[in-house]
Design an enzyme around this catalytic site. Sequence first.
Site, PDB file in Angstrom:
ATOM      1  CE  LYS A 146       6.217  -2.323  11.616  1.00 48.35           C
ATOM      2  NZ  LYS A 146       6.041  -3.542  10.804  1.00 48.35           N
ATOM      3  CD  GLN A 147       2.671   0.755   9.941  1.00 42.47           C
ATOM      4  OE1 GLN A 147       3.191  -0.315  10.168  1.00 42.47           O
ATOM      5  NE2 GLN A 147       2.567   1.263   8.724  1.00 42.47           N
ATOM      6  CD  GLU A 199       2.728  -4.264   8.928  1.00 46.01           C
ATOM      7  OE1 GLU A 199       3.932  -4.182   9.227  1.00 46.01           O
ATOM      8  OE2 GLU A 199       2.318  -4.376   7.757  1.00 46.01           O
ATOM      9  CD1 TRP A 226       0.800  -0.377   3.036  1.00 49.81           C
ATOM     10  CD2 TRP A 226      -0.846   1.026   3.619  1.00 49.81           C
ATOM     11  NE1 TRP A 226       1.037   0.022   4.333  1.00 49.81           N
ATOM     12  CE2 TRP A 226       0.039   0.884   4.726  1.00 49.81           C
ATOM     13  CE3 TRP A 226      -1.949   1.862   3.766  1.00 49.81           C
ATOM     14  CZ2 TRP A 226      -0.147   1.554   5.939  1.00 49.81           C
ATOM     15  CZ3 TRP A 226      -2.129   2.523   4.975  1.00 49.81           C
ATOM     16  CH2 TRP A 226      -1.238   2.369   6.042  1.00 49.81           C
ATOM     17  CG  ASP A 227       4.860   0.732   1.371  1.00 53.08           C
ATOM     18  OD1 ASP A 227       3.926   0.058   1.838  1.00 53.08           O
ATOM     19  OD2 ASP A 227       6.016   0.682   1.812  1.00 53.08           O
TER      20      ASP A 227
HETATM   21  O1  IFM Z   1       3.705  -1.485   3.921  1.00 52.54           O
HETATM   22  C1  IFM Z   1       4.613  -1.417   4.966  1.00 52.54           C
HETATM   23  C2  IFM Z   1       3.887  -1.689   6.246  1.00 52.54           C
HETATM   24  O2  IFM Z   1       2.879  -0.749   6.485  1.00 52.54           O
HETATM   25  C3  IFM Z   1       4.843  -1.690   7.413  1.00 52.54           C
HETATM   26  N1  IFM Z   1       5.889  -2.658   7.178  1.00 52.54           N
HETATM   27  C4  IFM Z   1       6.645  -2.421   5.964  1.00 52.54           C
HETATM   28  C5  IFM Z   1       5.747  -2.392   4.749  1.00 52.54           C
HETATM   29  C6  IFM Z   1       6.566  -2.065   3.499  1.00 52.54           C
HETATM   30  O3  IFM Z   1       7.092  -0.786   3.583  1.00 52.54           O
END
Ligand code: IFM
Length: 754
Positions: free
Chosen positions: A617-618, A500, A357-358
């Site tokens: 994590k994010q 994640e 999804w990046d």
């Molecule tokens: O898409 C990301 C994910 O959100 C977090 N781990 C790494 C992936 C690739 O950059």
Amino acid sequence: MNQSIINYNSGKDEYKNWIVSETEFNVKYQKKCEAIFCLGNGYLGIRSATEESYLGQLRDTFISGTFNKFGDNEVTELPNAADMIAIDIYVDGELFSLEKGIVSNYERTLNMKTGELKRYFTWTNKSGKTFNFLFKRFVSFHNLHLFATKVEITLVGCDANIEIYSGINGQVTNSGSQHFLEGEKRIFDNRYIQMLQKTTESNITFVHNTVHNLKVDEKEDIPTYRFEMDRRKVGINYNSSVLSNQTVYFEKISNIYTTRDKDMEGMSIKEIKDISLKNIKHSRSVGYDALKNVGCKEWQKNWDSIDIKIDSDDDYNQLAVRFAQYHMLIMTPKHDNRCGIGAKGLSGEGYKGHSFWDTEIFILPFFTYTMPEIAKSLLEYRYNMLEGAHIKAKENGYRGAMYPWESAWIKDGEVTPVWGGADIVTGESTKIWSGFIEQHITSDIAFAVWQYYQITGDEEFMNEYGYEILFDTAIFWASRLEWDKDKNEYHINDVVGPDEFQEHVNNDAFTNYMAQWCMEKAVDYYKILKENNSRVFVRLNNPEYSGLNLDKEIDVLRDKTNKIYLQLPNKDGLIPQDDTYLSKKNIDLTKYKNQKNVGLISKDYNPKQRNKIQVSKQASVVMLVYLLEYKFNNKIKQSNFDYYEPKTLHDSSLSLAIHSILASDVDKPDFAYKLFRKATEIDLGTNMKTSDPGIHAASFGGIWQAVICGFCGVRMVQGKLRINPKLPEQINSITFPLLWKGNKLEIKVTNNKL
Ligand code: IFM
């Protein structure tokens, strides 16, 4: 860590804020500069390993889309093509190396304006002979197959015998996996070296060609030469006696073609060999300097449509934004709508060249707003993999298009590896759940399609591809929902959301809201098309053509859109991240918030233990209130930012920039600036280990968004352009180009004016 090794102020005059440099060579840190100085053009990506070899180097060359699966237990990955960068130089019989002798005046520079990498230094060998070295290299932005190196060695007050070995080396691997079967090797006309190799599973033939030009001063030298042919390797050894103060000019001009290339479609291997050979002959006659100049013109054209001017007290800000844009330009396969962008671009083996999804959520807005043709091609890549998305849905018991979490070649389907690093408690490999249950990517792609449409107004794209993606993904979600008869609502259970760290959660806020958004859009466009665009409606409503039967789906879609459970904000505006997050225990996160390197928490807790803590994590809810901001007022944005940011470790490079945007939105400009700076430092900072397996592609898109959507406040809200700048005090003004529905805007934002 060496603080002084990266220099941001090397560029002067017309190159001010265009050059990043390395001021000292240190074998321990080579991988960082190999990645951040990567050269490329979206077709080809070459890590900037030095010409001479050192232990620990990653000498990678990747060609977009050429995926190969090495073995049954591995997933497909971009294979490392033969190395044509290496040049071995012997001085009086001794192999030149920066680890021997005395090195002074060392600098390696990446010029982002021209796409040229330079390295120069003075080297005195152990016999006391001194030489000035200059290495130059570029990957053509004009001819996608071409790249070249030029080496200049000046003998300072001494004579010496200079011997150079150079050619094509197919002995390289992807961390040990040899993806190629050996093919033909040949030297034509005593000069033109050609080598073929074929991938073991995908059967893609790579045709490599290289040629050299050797001159001493201005005279073409006729040195003694010797052919060398070995397993997967062919080259030429040149030997020349050079006099004091003379300069050796050695050019190496190379190209790569493959049977997967779009411009070679339908051609036989023989035809590709002939074309590539003809082209290398032509390139040799043109020579390094002129070839580079043609590429520079192409670079200039690109910069003209995207360059952002930042006036601030710290020039680093300007450089950092250009650095992000440079990388997005070299990593993106704009030439081929069957290829996506890898999470590491083409700069390393990390994530195996796979797309996430990046692309849609982080990188695409940059292209949609400035180079929509490229955004379109990237969305067509997703259209082209609809068949694989149908297969994934079917295999999982669903309908419609369920996009893979990780994608490679359009027909490959799901390619997320199943096993990852060691679990710190059990010592076993950790299972990677994303390929099974991180499902929000399906709505992320639909969202990007709609965002592209709203920003560009490209109705043709929608008619041809976009609406189909919207309907197909909505049908997936409708089939994915689970009915909770007690609550009388639909749930989405057992997923991983963007955060994640939280696995196997129910009703992840981001996943559910985005799924609802997706179904809602399908319902809206069903009506709009039926009433206003019957040609497209009839086509999409015909199962024989599109596999869709909209008339049959619509009632279910409408019903599920209304009955899907959404995590609603509480009285303070806080949105629970999922069903259980807010009831999990809180621990003191200070140690992890202050970590120097990401991933510290994973050294103390395994995934199961982490799952029981309120730690992220994010960006997840923070991402949601950014993407669907029209659904949430400022109070909601504010309280979710305030709640979740302190719990977020930014262990993913996708996190900082999004938090920076939200900090801008909720009027915390200092914090927004701090988060922006941290985001820029992920690759460009002085931590010499962060980029070893490759740069962080999504974070570059995030940096662009932090500036344009955060500081400058640009947002597409429900189809309208809103600009609500929030410049931090460290920045005086930002001037940037933007395309809005085909109109070119030049926008300047200052502290009190737009
Ligand atoms: O898409 C990301 C994910 O959100 C977090 N781990 C790494 C992936 C690739 O950059």
